[in-house]
Design an enzyme around this catalytic site. Structure first.
Site, PDB file in Angstrom:
ATOM      1  N   GLU A 132       0.825  -1.313   0.067  1.00 22.92           N
ATOM      2  CA  GLU A 132       0.034   0.014   0.169  1.00 22.92           C
ATOM      3  C   GLU A 132       0.872   1.409  -0.049  1.00 22.92           C
ATOM      4  O   GLU A 132       0.661   2.195  -0.885  1.00 22.92           O
ATOM      5  CB  GLU A 132      -0.970  -0.081   0.992  1.00 22.92           C
ATOM      6  CG  GLU A 132      -2.137  -0.981   1.105  1.00 22.92           C
ATOM      7  CD  GLU A 132      -1.847  -2.351   1.519  1.00 22.92           C
ATOM      8  OE1 GLU A 132      -0.909  -2.553   1.800  1.00 22.92           O
ATOM      9  OE2 GLU A 132      -2.680  -3.106   1.405  1.00 22.92           O
ATOM     10  N   HIS A 160     -11.742  -5.460   8.517  1.00 18.00           N
ATOM     11  CA  HIS A 160     -12.346  -4.842   7.002  1.00 18.00           C
ATOM     12  C   HIS A 160     -13.525  -4.096   7.269  1.00 18.00           C
ATOM     13  O   HIS A 160     -14.210  -3.768   6.397  1.00 18.00           O
ATOM     14  CB  HIS A 160     -12.857  -6.338   6.198  1.00 18.00           C
ATOM     15  CG  HIS A 160     -11.653  -7.011   5.681  1.00 18.00           C
ATOM     16  ND1 HIS A 160     -10.829  -7.658   6.241  1.00 18.00           N
ATOM     17  CD2 HIS A 160     -11.108  -7.139   4.236  1.00 18.00           C
ATOM     18  CE1 HIS A 160      -9.913  -8.449   5.478  1.00 18.00           C
ATOM     19  NE2 HIS A 160     -10.089  -7.982   4.300  1.00 18.00           N
TER      20      HIS A 160
END
Lengths: 339, 334
Positions: B72, B141
């Site tokens: 990321e 999540h």
């Protein structure tokens, strides 16, 4: 004449010596100004590492980009960022190369494609691969004019995850980046062997499938030769190359650092390899330098710095009502960051 | 003051899903400007982890629909560098939870470079990511951290709640010379609605339902819940106005305060945690700017202060829901 041939000429070597002297004297002036509290903030000096910036930067072209760290005065000077603008930045003046908003750690200059000035040790490395990705995607993939992005960082950054993410991406996408790892053997005050399980940093980079080798970072001619080969490889094949430049900083990590983690003997041993006298001796041995020429050079540099300090101190401070300027761009159509 | 008509984007008459609207926006942007490319985890062959980019690889190829490794910080940073060097990247991060791995790049570089460089280097980057809970995906999540990003100077933060905004926000985001974060709520991808005609304007909050008895402020995935709460209240004879923030940074104080001055009551709904939330900021602004128009304390409906749990009943209990929003509104009339 190729750069490798030119390297032996007196004119070229004088230029290398001048750049190293400019960096050294600039830093000495900054240390004095800091002790006199005329400049503030963090101040990370590059003394001892001048051969790295000087040798690498002399191989770059105007279209290449440079990404640097918080110890970047030497990079900025060698890249050709105007001395007066760097000094004004040290004073926080609006005439500074970042309008005073960045200071010592955040020198920026669009004119020389100098993109800072990143104080998070590995934070500039992903930026560098992005700059190279854009060069690639914009279609400059043929001929000898492919731009290279030169990315400087220290041995400390090699321990960061961002380093490894960026190495992988650069190798995977074969991006035109010259990684310049300035291994000065200390991450702040932590010695190389205490921060890395594998201290051969070039070996680690080569595990990503890119060309990597170590260079004597105290020898400006060796640095320049290696960087010449490396940039040719990057431009020609478009793949990244990693140089581990083995160097040493003679001074502490920053002006706040009491430097308790290394011995005087160790520092003295490295000072014996000071890159500036080393080049001078080599030039004298080959009749390319004498006392008068050196004195002229020193005076030229001293005058330049004296004028830079004088104009910096007289430079205007940014008005406080400009505080929030540049948080976002003025409205209108998006402008490219780099012309 | 009389209530305004609820704002609706002009439409072509066709309906589509939020997911398809976003895909169409990306397709249109890439056709219009060759500098635009999409980069992120699984955006290519896989079609995007939420199927937003499904089919785009075939049209635009692997250079412009660029799969990345699970890095990321690396690929968000690469997006920043590419933006600095003349491209217009759209970087997709799978979820806001994972974006924390790129927080250094987003905050220390994307948001700071323009100011730190004295105006020399702007970052015309768009970062899209999903946010929010409701699909039993458990803590790593499901979080809603967009409010954190909304506190960062130098960023523009958008939260499309409707198909029209999913379709219309991308083009102006790409035209913005500075970094823009777009938060897509995971529970909205299958929602459907009318297609807008052309780009939407980013600066203004929208009154999604007009009313005069309380202002319910919401954004993103909580907008449908706020509208459902307004239905519950309408059945009781109370008319709630629903304001969709749309932009979390900058906030449209004018629309918010105008609504509160009409209704004299406010309920702020936020899927972020209550402590230090965007709801806290909005509540403070209402108190600062419209205190004397208030007939009751500002109410807040936020997510319970827990890492989001997996079981359906606990997840539902943790999140703002139409009945908890309606209950908060009723408290303002007590």
């Amino acid at each position: 004449m190729s750069l490798l041939e030119e390297r032996v000429t007196a004119t070229h070597r004088r230029q290398l010596l001048r750049t190293m002297l400019l960096i050294r004297r600039f830093e000495e002036v900054c240390a004095e100004l800091y002790s006199a509290t005329r400049i503030r903030g963090f101040l990370h000096l590059y003394v001892g590492e001048e051969a790295v910036a000087t040798g690498v930067m002399s191989t770059l072209r105007p279209e290449d980009a440079v990404v640097s760290t918080y110890r970047e005065h030497g990079h900025a000077l060698a890249r050709g960022v105007p001395v007066a603008a760097i000094m004004a930045e040290m004073f926080g003046r609006s005439t500074g190369c970042s309008r005073g908003r960045g200071g010592s750690m955040h020198l920026f200059d669009a004119g020389t494609r100098f993109l800072g000035g990143n104080a998070v040790v590995a934070g500039g490395i992903p930026l560098a691969i992005g700059l190279a990705l854009a060069d690639r995607m914009r279609g400059s993939t043929t001929g000898g004019s492919d731009p290279v992005t030169a990315c400087f960082f220290g041995d400390g950054a090699v321990a960061e995850g961002e380093f490894h993410e960026a190495m992988n991406l650069a190798a995977l996408w074969r991006l035109p980046v010259l990684f310049c790892c300035e291994n000065n053997r200390y991450a702040m005050g932590t010695a190389l062997a205490k921060e890395h399980a594998q201290t051969d940093l070039a070996l680690r980079a080569s595990s990503y499938g890119m060309t990597a080798w170590a260079v004597d970072g105290m020898d400006v001619l060796a640095v320049e030769e290696a960087a010449t080969r490396a940039t040719e490889e990057v431009r020609g094949g478009g793949a990244p190359v990693f140089l581990e430049l083995r160097t040493y900083r003679f001074r502490a990590h920053s002006m706040y650092d009491p430097d308790r983690y290394r011995t005087k003997d160790e520092i003295a041993a490295w000072r014996a390899h000071d890159p500036i006298p080393a080049l001078q001796e080599r030039m004298r041995a080959e009749d390319q330098l004498d006392d008068d020429a050196l004195a002229d050079l020193e005076k030229e540099v001293a005058d330049l710095l004296a004028e830079a300090v004088a104009t910096a101190e007289e430079g205007p401070l940014e008005p406080v009502d400009e505080l929030t300027r540049f948080v976002t761009s003025p409205g209108g159509v998006a402008a490219d960051g780099l012309a | 003051m009389s209530a305004p008509a609820a704002t609706a984007a002009p439409t072509t008459g066709a309906t589509t899903t939020y997911r398809e609207a976003m895909r169409e926006a990306i397709r249109e942007a890439m056709r219009a400007d060759e500098r635009v490319f999409l980069m992120g985890e699984d955006v290519g062959s896989y079609g995007g982890s939420f199927a937003v980019s499904l089919g785009l690889l075939e049209e635009f190829g692997p250079d412009r629909i660029r799969d990345t490794p699970l890095s990321e910080s690396g690929f968000v940073g690469a997006g920043i560098g590419a933006a600095l060097n003349g491209m217009r990247p759209i970087v997709e991060v799978m979820t806001v939870n994972f974006s924390l791995l790129a927080l250094d790049q987003i905050l220390n570089n994307a948001a700071s470079l323009l100011h730190m460089s004295g105006g020399q280097f702007n970052v015309p980057l768009v970062i899209r990511m999903t946010t929010g809970a409701g699909r039993q995906l458990a803590a790593q999540h499901s979080h809603s951290l967009e409010g954190w990003y909304a506190s960062i100077p130098g960023l523009r933060v958008l939260a499309p709640a409707t198909v029209a905004d999913a379709r219309g926000m991308l083009a102006p985001a790409l035209a913005d010379p500075d970094p823009v974060l777009i938060f897509e709520h995971g529970s909205l991808y299958n929602s459907s609605g009318p297609l807008p005609d052309g780009p939407v304007e980013l600066e203004r909050a929208a009154v999604r339902r007009a009313g005069d008895a309380v202002t319910i402020v919401a954004y993103g995935g909580c907008v449908p819940k706020a509208l459902a709460a307004a239905d519950l209240l309408a059945a009781e004879g109370r008319s709630a106005e629903v304001v969709d923030l749309r932009s979390l940074r900058p906030l449209d104080d004018a629309t918010l305060m105008a609504s509160v001055r009409r209704t004299h009551r406010a309920v702020v709904v936020d899927e972020g945690w209550r402590t230090g939330s965007l709801a806290a900021e909005i509540s403070a602004r209402i108190t600062e700017q419209a205190f004397f128009a208030l007939d009751a304390p500002v109410e807040r409906v936020c997510t319970a202060e827990v890492p989001l749990p997996y079981p359906r009943h606990l997840e539902e209990a943790a999140l703002p829901q139409p009945d908890t929003i309606a209950a908060a509104a009723r408290r303002t009339w007590e």
